[in-house]
Design an enzyme around this catalytic site. Structure first.
Site, short mmCIF file in Angstrom:
data_model
loop_
_atom_site.label_atom_id
_atom_site.label_comp_id
_atom_site.label_asym_id
_atom_site.label_seq_id
_atom_site.Cartn_x
_atom_site.Cartn_y
_atom_site.Cartn_z
N LYS A 140 0.86 -8.45 -0.07
CA LYS A 140 1.35 -9.19 1.11
C LYS A 140 2.15 -10.42 0.70
O LYS A 140 3.15 -10.72 1.34
CB LYS A 140 0.20 -9.54 2.05
N LYS A 182 1.22 -0.94 10.49
CA LYS A 182 1.78 -1.15 11.82
C LYS A 182 2.74 -2.34 11.88
O LYS A 182 3.61 -2.41 12.74
CB LYS A 182 0.68 -1.27 12.88
N LYS A 218 1.88 1.91 1.63
CA LYS A 218 1.01 2.26 2.77
C LYS A 218 1.77 2.20 4.10
O LYS A 218 2.61 1.32 4.29
CB LYS A 218 -0.14 1.24 2.80
N1 AQP Z 1 -1.87 3.84 6.18
C1 AQP Z 1 -3.16 3.90 6.40
N2 AQP Z 1 -3.87 4.99 6.03
C2 AQP Z 1 -5.19 5.08 6.25
N3 AQP Z 1 -5.90 4.09 6.86
C3 AQP Z 1 -5.24 3.00 7.25
N4 AQP Z 1 -5.62 1.88 7.87
C4 AQP Z 1 -4.58 1.07 8.05
N5 AQP Z 1 -3.48 1.63 7.57
C5 AQP Z 1 -3.85 2.83 7.06
C6 AQP Z 1 -6.99 1.63 8.27
O1 AQP Z 1 -6.96 1.10 9.59
C7 AQP Z 1 -8.03 0.17 9.73
C8 AQP Z 1 -7.58 -1.07 10.41
O2 AQP Z 1 -6.60 -1.73 9.74
P1 AQP Z 1 -6.18 -3.19 10.18
O3 AQP Z 1 -5.28 -3.15 11.31
O4 AQP Z 1 -7.36 -4.07 10.34
O5 AQP Z 1 -5.51 -3.72 8.88
P2 AQP Z 1 -4.61 -3.03 7.88
O6 AQP Z 1 -5.39 -2.17 6.95
O7 AQP Z 1 -3.81 -4.13 7.25
O8 AQP Z 1 -3.70 -2.08 8.79
P3 AQP Z 1 -2.16 -2.13 8.95
O9 AQP Z 1 -1.75 -1.05 9.88
O10 AQP Z 1 -1.54 -2.14 7.59
O11 AQP Z 1 -1.99 -3.52 9.67
P4 AQP Z 1 -1.04 -4.70 9.33
O12 AQP Z 1 0.32 -4.11 9.24
O13 AQP Z 1 -1.20 -5.63 10.49
O14 AQP Z 1 -1.50 -5.30 8.03
C9 AQP Z 1 -8.64 -0.06 8.35
O15 AQP Z 1 -9.84 0.68 8.28
C10 AQP Z 1 -7.61 0.52 7.41
O16 AQP Z 1 -8.21 1.07 6.27
#
Ligand code: AQP
Length: 332
Positions: free
Chosen positions: A113, A197, A194
């Site tokens: 990040k 969102k 990865k």
């Molecule tokens: N690409 C992914 N594949 C599998 N699992 C995923 N998760 C997120 N992206 C993937 C799972 O979703 C849950 C919640 O995630 P979060 O929103 O708390 O944080 P994150 O992991 O940082 O998800 P994002 O989509 O990448 O959010 P942003 O962009 O805001 O940082 C977790 O259980 C994660 O494993």
């Protein structure tokens, strides 16, 4: 026999992706049959990037409606908003004092990040310790997560061991639960990154709200490889694009990767993509119908969060009191 406890959370940072569904929500629904599940909308975590009030409020309600659309039951489990339960921040501070600077600096997600972020705030650094507090407050036995979060669960376990070694068995040591078919869904245009969102490139993600036309465009443009003859095989190292597409299809259809490799043995990449488009459109159309049904009723959604926080506070307070007591806080 008392049910074991599951804890997991999602940040309200935007429209959920198919990665969030596969890595988290699809598992959440299955786990509630066997476990007592505590699911959190992690609004405090989302503050590591600037949030506009109206958008944050909307995202929270959107995510809650998605939880319900995915079949998560708020009556027999707990669904709550993190900021409604102040014990998370209280335990976070205590765990800060047990975490080493070096181990937090090594967190891969933090390193990723900060490499693409100009706003490197202390919240971002502290993120995994707040996550540890979330999990440990509820005496959690298992945490369903995507592969991207494994390191954070390891840190949580280490903090719990460290604390327990000094003060006795205060925290339950949690274990991760990964889904079977590849728990990390990757970006469609860079399969080594990865799917997230908050990715500024919208073509890299399938949002749960993409319509059929958009889904078709994005999947058609998804990166594969130039192997000739084309080979539909799960091989993360040499064929990351195809492996990612297979993971998506396997999770949506609940087929095994091996079965899909067999089904697509003499087929080409277009055949694979067409199948993914068909299944994704069908699946997301159904999900969205349910989502709109719940999203209309804001009063109902707010009520779920209000009741969820009441239930969550009881559990959280039980653990925090024990922590304060053994440390010697709250003595007078
Ligand atoms: N690409 C992914 N594949 C599998 N699992 C995923 N998760 C997120 N992206 C993937 C799972 O979703 C849950 C919640 O995630 P979060 O929103 O708390 O944080 P994150 O992991 O940082 O998800 P994002 O989509 O990448 O959010 P942003 O962009 O805001 O940082 C977790 O259980 C994660 O494993």
């Amino acid at each position: 026999m008392k049910k074991k406890i599951i804890f997991s959370g999602i940040q309200p940072t935007g429209l959920l992706t198919i990665g969030n569904y596969i890595g988290a929500l699809s598992q959440w629904k299955k786990l509630q049959k066997k476990y007592f599940c505590i699911y959190c909308i992690a609004d405090l975590h989302s503050l590591t990037i600037y949030q506009k009030k109206n958008i944050l409020n909307k995202n929270i309600l959107d995510i809650l409606a998605i939880f319900l659309a995915c079949g998560i039951d708020p009556e027999n489990n707990i669904i709550f908003l993190q900021s409604h339960v102040p014990q998370h921040v209280q335990l976070n501070w205590i765990l800060n004092c047990f975490a080493n600077f070096g181990e937090i600096k090594r967190m891969t997600q933090f390193k990723q990040k900060i490499s693409c972020n100009t706003n490197i705030n202390i919240g971002l650094f502290n993120y995994p310790i707040l996550m540890a507090a979330d999990i440990l407050l509820y005496q959690t036995n298992k945490v369903p997560v995507g592969k991207d979060q494994i390191q954070h669960i390891e840190l949580t376990r280490n903090l719990a061991y460290r604390f327990n070694n000094i003060y006795g068995n205060i925290f339950t040591i949690p274990e991760k639960v990964l889904n079977k078919n590849g728990s990390c869904i990757m970006s469609l245009i860079n399969p080594n990154k990865k799917m997230s969102k908050s990715d500024p490139n919208n073509n890299s993600i399938i949002s749960l709200f993409d319509n059929n036309f958009i889904i078709e465009q994005k999947i058609k443009n998804a990166i594969t490889d130039s192997d000739f003859p084309p080979k539909i095989k799960y091989d993360l190292k040499n064929k990351p694009g195809i492996s990612n597409l297979l993971s998506i299809l396997a999770n949506i259809t609940e087929c095994s990767i091996e079965q899909l490799e067999q089904n697509f043995k003499n087929k080409n990449y277009n055949n694979l993509k067409e199948s993914i488009i068909d299944y994704l459109c069908l699946f997301l159309n159904k999900l969205r119908k349910k989502y709109f049904f719940y999203r209309k009723n804001e009063k109902y959604l707010k009520n779920i969060m209000f009741n969820g926080a009441k239930k969550a506070k009881k559990h959280a307070d039980f653990t925090l009191k024990k922590v304060y007591d053994v440390i010697g806080l709250d003595f007078f």
